[in-house]
Structure formats: C-alpha cells, structure tokens
Design a protein around this motif. Structure first.
Motif, PDB file in Angstrom:
ATOM      1  N   ALA A  54      -2.556   0.357   1.594  1.00 57.10           N
ATOM      2  CA  ALA A  54      -3.923   0.224   1.108  1.00 57.10           C
ATOM      3  C   ALA A  54      -4.418   1.459   0.375  1.00 57.10           C
ATOM      4  O   ALA A  54      -5.270   1.366  -0.515  1.00 57.10           O
ATOM      5  CB  ALA A  54      -4.852  -0.082   2.281  1.00 57.10           C
ATOM      6  N   ARG A  55      -3.910   2.635   0.768  1.00 56.41           N
ATOM      7  CA  ARG A  55      -4.386   3.869   0.155  1.00 56.41           C
ATOM      8  C   ARG A  55      -3.233   4.728  -0.326  1.00 56.41           C
ATOM      9  O   ARG A  55      -2.195   4.802   0.324  1.00 56.41           O
ATOM     10  CB  ARG A  55      -5.237   4.667   1.145  1.00 56.41           C
ATOM     11  N   THR A  56      -3.456   5.368  -1.447  1.00 51.15           N
ATOM     12  CA  THR A  56      -2.488   6.314  -2.001  1.00 51.15           C
ATOM     13  C   THR A  56      -3.219   7.577  -2.433  1.00 51.15           C
ATOM     14  O   THR A  56      -4.387   7.524  -2.842  1.00 51.15           O
ATOM     15  CB  THR A  56      -1.742   5.729  -3.213  1.00 51.15           C
ATOM     16  N   TYR A  57      -2.521   8.702  -2.339  1.00 52.44           N
ATOM     17  CA  TYR A  57      -3.064   9.974  -2.777  1.00 52.44           C
ATOM     18  C   TYR A  57      -1.977  10.713  -3.555  1.00 52.44           C
ATOM     19  O   TYR A  57      -0.794  10.580  -3.239  1.00 52.44           O
ATOM     20  CB  TYR A  57      -3.512  10.824  -1.587  1.00 52.44           C
ATOM     21  N   TYR A  58      -2.416  11.488  -4.541  1.00 53.96           N
ATOM     22  CA  TYR A  58      -1.462  12.184  -5.405  1.00 53.96           C
ATOM     23  C   TYR A  58      -1.854  13.639  -5.577  1.00 53.96           C
ATOM     24  O   TYR A  58      -3.041  13.993  -5.572  1.00 53.96           O
ATOM     25  CB  TYR A  58      -1.424  11.527  -6.784  1.00 53.96           C
ATOM     26  N   ALA A  59      -0.847  14.463  -5.801  1.00 54.73           N
ATOM     27  CA  ALA A  59      -1.109  15.834  -6.233  1.00 54.73           C
ATOM     28  C   ALA A  59      -1.702  15.784  -7.640  1.00 54.73           C
ATOM     29  O   ALA A  59      -1.358  14.910  -8.440  1.00 54.73           O
ATOM     30  CB  ALA A  59       0.189  16.640  -6.232  1.00 54.73           C
ATOM     31  N   ASP A  60      -2.590  16.724  -7.925  1.00 55.53           N
ATOM     32  CA  ASP A  60      -3.227  16.749  -9.249  1.00 55.53           C
ATOM     33  C   ASP A  60      -2.193  16.823 -10.373  1.00 55.53           C
ATOM     34  O   ASP A  60      -2.401  16.265 -11.448  1.00 55.53           O
ATOM     35  CB  ASP A  60      -4.183  17.934  -9.348  1.00 55.53           C
ATOM     36  N   SER A  61      -1.095  17.504 -10.119  1.00 54.33           N
ATOM     37  CA  SER A  61      -0.091  17.720 -11.156  1.00 54.33           C
ATOM     38  C   SER A  61       0.635  16.440 -11.568  1.00 54.33           C
ATOM     39  O   SER A  61       1.271  16.418 -12.629  1.00 54.33           O
ATOM     40  CB  SER A  61       0.932  18.756 -10.690  1.00 54.33           C
ATOM     41  N   VAL A  62       0.537  15.385 -10.755  1.00 59.66           N
ATOM     42  CA  VAL A  62       1.273  14.149 -11.070  1.00 59.66           C
ATOM     43  C   VAL A  62       0.353  12.951 -11.276  1.00 59.66           C
ATOM     44  O   VAL A  62       0.830  11.862 -11.627  1.00 59.66           O
ATOM     45  CB  VAL A  62       2.329  13.820  -9.994  1.00 59.66           C
ATOM     46  N   LYS A  63      -0.932  13.125 -11.060  1.00 60.01           N
ATOM     47  CA  LYS A  63      -1.870  12.011 -11.224  1.00 60.01           C
ATOM     48  C   LYS A  63      -1.784  11.431 -12.622  1.00 60.01           C
ATOM     49  O   LYS A  63      -1.755  12.159 -13.609  1.00 60.01           O
ATOM     50  CB  LYS A  63      -3.302  12.490 -10.951  1.00 60.01           C
ATOM     51  N   GLY A  64      -1.753  10.110 -12.672  1.00 55.75           N
ATOM     52  CA  GLY A  64      -1.677   9.423 -13.959  1.00 55.75           C
ATOM     53  C   GLY A  64      -0.264   9.261 -14.484  1.00 55.75           C
ATOM     54  O   GLY A  64      -0.045   8.529 -15.450  1.00 55.75           O
ATOM     55  N   ARG A  65       0.687   9.953 -13.862  1.00 60.05           N
ATOM     56  CA  ARG A  65       2.091   9.863 -14.317  1.00 60.05           C
ATOM     57  C   ARG A  65       2.998   9.260 -13.250  1.00 60.05           C
ATOM     58  O   ARG A  65       3.974   8.585 -13.573  1.00 60.05           O
ATOM     59  CB  ARG A  65       2.616  11.250 -14.695  1.00 60.05           C
ATOM     60  N   PHE A  66       2.685   9.504 -11.985  1.00 59.45           N
ATOM     61  CA  PHE A  66       3.504   9.002 -10.885  1.00 59.45           C
ATOM     62  C   PHE A  66       2.745   7.911 -10.139  1.00 59.45           C
ATOM     63  O   PHE A  66       1.519   7.987  -9.976  1.00 59.45           O
ATOM     64  CB  PHE A  66       3.829  10.123  -9.902  1.00 59.45           C
ATOM     65  N   THR A  67       3.499   6.919  -9.652  1.00 57.19           N
ATOM     66  CA  THR A  67       2.914   5.857  -8.849  1.00 57.19           C
ATOM     67  C   THR A  67       3.779   5.611  -7.625  1.00 57.19           C
ATOM     68  O   THR A  67       4.985   5.354  -7.754  1.00 57.19           O
ATOM     69  CB  THR A  67       2.803   4.551  -9.646  1.00 57.19           C
ATOM     70  N   VAL A  68       3.167   5.699  -6.450  1.00 55.47           N
ATOM     71  CA  VAL A  68       3.881   5.450  -5.206  1.00 55.47           C
ATOM     72  C   VAL A  68       3.575   4.021  -4.757  1.00 55.47           C
ATOM     73  O   VAL A  68       2.440   3.544  -4.883  1.00 55.47           O
ATOM     74  CB  VAL A  68       3.511   6.481  -4.124  1.00 55.47           C
ATOM     75  N   SER A  69       4.588   3.350  -4.231  1.00 58.13           N
ATOM     76  CA  SER A  69       4.423   1.992  -3.720  1.00 58.13           C
ATOM     77  C   SER A  69       5.399   1.786  -2.574  1.00 58.13           C
ATOM     78  O   SER A  69       6.282   2.622  -2.336  1.00 58.13           O
ATOM     79  CB  SER A  69       4.662   0.963  -4.832  1.00 58.13           C
ATOM     80  N   ARG A  70       5.236   0.687  -1.874  1.00 59.21           N
ATOM     81  CA  ARG A  70       6.140   0.394  -0.767  1.00 59.21           C
ATOM     82  C   ARG A  70       6.278  -1.106  -0.612  1.00 59.21           C
ATOM     83  O   ARG A  70       5.376  -1.874  -0.977  1.00 59.21           O
ATOM     84  CB  ARG A  70       5.651   1.030   0.530  1.00 59.21           C
ATOM     85  N   ASP A  71       7.423  -1.490  -0.038  1.00 59.75           N
ATOM     86  CA  ASP A  71       7.684  -2.878   0.308  1.00 59.75           C
ATOM     87  C   ASP A  71       8.099  -2.879   1.771  1.00 59.75           C
ATOM     88  O   ASP A  71       9.249  -2.558   2.096  1.00 59.75           O
ATOM     89  CB  ASP A  71       8.789  -3.448  -0.587  1.00 59.75           C
ATOM     90  N   ASN A  72       7.164  -3.196   2.641  1.00 55.46           N
ATOM     91  CA  ASN A  72       7.450  -3.128   4.080  1.00 55.46           C
ATOM     92  C   ASN A  72       8.488  -4.163   4.503  1.00 55.46           C
ATOM     93  O   ASN A  72       9.198  -3.952   5.488  1.00 55.46           O
ATOM     94  CB  ASN A  72       6.164  -3.294   4.876  1.00 55.46           C
ATOM     95  N   ALA A  73       8.594  -5.255   3.784  1.00 55.96           N
ATOM     96  CA  ALA A  73       9.611  -6.252   4.116  1.00 55.96           C
ATOM     97  C   ALA A  73      11.018  -5.729   3.847  1.00 55.96           C
ATOM     98  O   ALA A  73      11.981  -6.184   4.469  1.00 55.96           O
ATOM     99  CB  ALA A  73       9.369  -7.528   3.325  1.00 55.96           C
ATOM    100  N   LYS A  74      11.120  -4.773   2.925  1.00 52.56           N
ATOM    101  CA  LYS A  74      12.427  -4.192   2.577  1.00 52.56           C
ATOM    102  C   LYS A  74      12.607  -2.793   3.141  1.00 52.56           C
ATOM    103  O   LYS A  74      13.618  -2.139   2.853  1.00 52.56           O
ATOM    104  CB  LYS A  74      12.587  -4.146   1.053  1.00 52.56           C
ATOM    105  N   ASN A  75      11.638  -2.326   3.927  1.00 56.59           N
ATOM    106  CA  ASN A  75      11.720  -0.978   4.508  1.00 56.59           C
ATOM    107  C   ASN A  75      11.966   0.079   3.431  1.00 56.59           C
ATOM    108  O   ASN A  75      12.772   1.009   3.628  1.00 56.59           O
ATOM    109  CB  ASN A  75      12.837  -0.900   5.561  1.00 56.59           C
ATOM    110  N   THR A  76      11.272  -0.043   2.329  1.00 51.79           N
ATOM    111  CA  THR A  76      11.535   0.846   1.199  1.00 51.79           C
ATOM    112  C   THR A  76      10.233   1.316   0.560  1.00 51.79           C
ATOM    113  O   THR A  76       9.280   0.542   0.420  1.00 51.79           O
ATOM    114  CB  THR A  76      12.403   0.138   0.142  1.00 51.79           C
ATOM    115  N   MET A  77      10.222   2.587   0.173  1.00 55.01           N
ATOM    116  CA  MET A  77       9.138   3.173  -0.590  1.00 55.01           C
ATOM    117  C   MET A  77       9.681   3.591  -1.952  1.00 55.01           C
ATOM    118  O   MET A  77      10.858   3.923  -2.071  1.00 55.01           O
ATOM    119  CB  MET A  77       8.583   4.397   0.146  1.00 55.01           C
ATOM    120  N   TYR A  78       8.813   3.571  -2.949  1.00 53.45           N
ATOM    121  CA  TYR A  78       9.231   3.910  -4.313  1.00 53.45           C
ATOM    122  C   TYR A  78       8.320   4.989  -4.902  1.00 53.45           C
ATOM    123  O   TYR A  78       7.167   5.126  -4.507  1.00 53.45           O
ATOM    124  CB  TYR A  78       9.170   2.676  -5.209  1.00 53.45           C
ATOM    125  N   LEU A  79       8.863   5.700  -5.869  1.00 53.41           N
ATOM    126  CA  LEU A  79       8.046   6.621  -6.664  1.00 53.41           C
ATOM    127  C   LEU A  79       8.433   6.400  -8.120  1.00 53.41           C
ATOM    128  O   LEU A  79       9.523   6.785  -8.552  1.00 53.41           O
ATOM    129  CB  LEU A  79       8.286   8.077  -6.268  1.00 53.41           C
TER     130      LEU A  79
END
Length: 126
Positions: A54-79
């Motif tokens: 539901a919530r994501t937070y980013y370092a200022d240096s990567v905001k707008g360029r990096f996106t974090v997501s996850r798929d709990n059904a696959k036990n996997t997080m992405y960047l």
C-alpha cells in the motif's frame, strides 16, 4: 532467505529491473526494502514497500526514476530503474523488516531490517 538478481552493466540513461525472491510462506508479513552500497561509501536507503504494497518510500536521489513493487503470491519484490546515472553504480541489496501482522511501517534505516540478501552489482557507464 533472500536472493537478489537482475543487476548488470548498462549505459547511462538505460534501464534495469532488479528482483528479490524470498523463501518461506510469510513474505506478505514483511516490509521489504532496497539498499545500495558504492565502493568506499556507506550503505544507503533506496526504496521500501510495505507488506501489503500500500505504501512506498524512496530516497530523494531516485524519486521519479525508480519504482518498487511486490508480488506476494510469488514471494518477490522488484525494483524498476530507469534513466540510470553513473552515480547509481553500487551493489544493491534487498532486505526484509518484520514480521508484522497488524501494522506496516516502511522503515528507511538499515538497522531496522533483520534479513538481507547477498546483493547484485549494478554498473552504469557514462
């Protein structure tokens, strides 16, 4: 156990997608974070996603360029990383904070994380 993958060599302006796979059946109870460490520098926070996504937070240096997501059904997080810069060059680590059953936090300090993967190298050439 956490396993980070997807790193590599890319030119400035390019893109990469990192993955972090977790073993076990409780992945959805952990907030998950990405950190990185460049040679001669301390490990720094990159991004975090709470256990529900539901919530994501980013370092200022990567905001707008990096996106974090996850798929709990696959036990996997992405960047997903776009518009990469030479200063993004580092070893990227995924980490798990928890377990949490009622609340979720989104911590940004490495000391809050209990479990760490082995890291994957990202090199951005100019």
């Amino acid at each position: 156990q956490l396993q980070a993958s997807g790193g590599g060599l890319v030119q400035a302006g390019g893109s990469l997608r990192l993955s972090c796979s977790a073993s076990g059946r409780t992945f959805s109870t952990y907030d998950m974070g990405w950190f990185r460490q460049a040679p001669g520098k301390e490990r720094e926070f990159v991004a975090v996603i709470t256990r529900s996504g539901a919530r994501t937070y980013y370092a200022d240096s990567v905001k707008g360029r990096f996106t974090v997501s996850r798929d709990n059904a696959k036990n996997t997080m992405y960047l997903q990383m776009i518009s990469l810069k030479p200063e993004d060059t580092a070893v990227y680590y995924c980490a798990a904070d928890g377990p949490y059953y009622l609340r979720e936090y989104g911590h940004t300090r490495a000391r809050e994380y209990d479990y760490w993967g082995q890291g994957t190298q990202v090199t951005v050439s100019s």
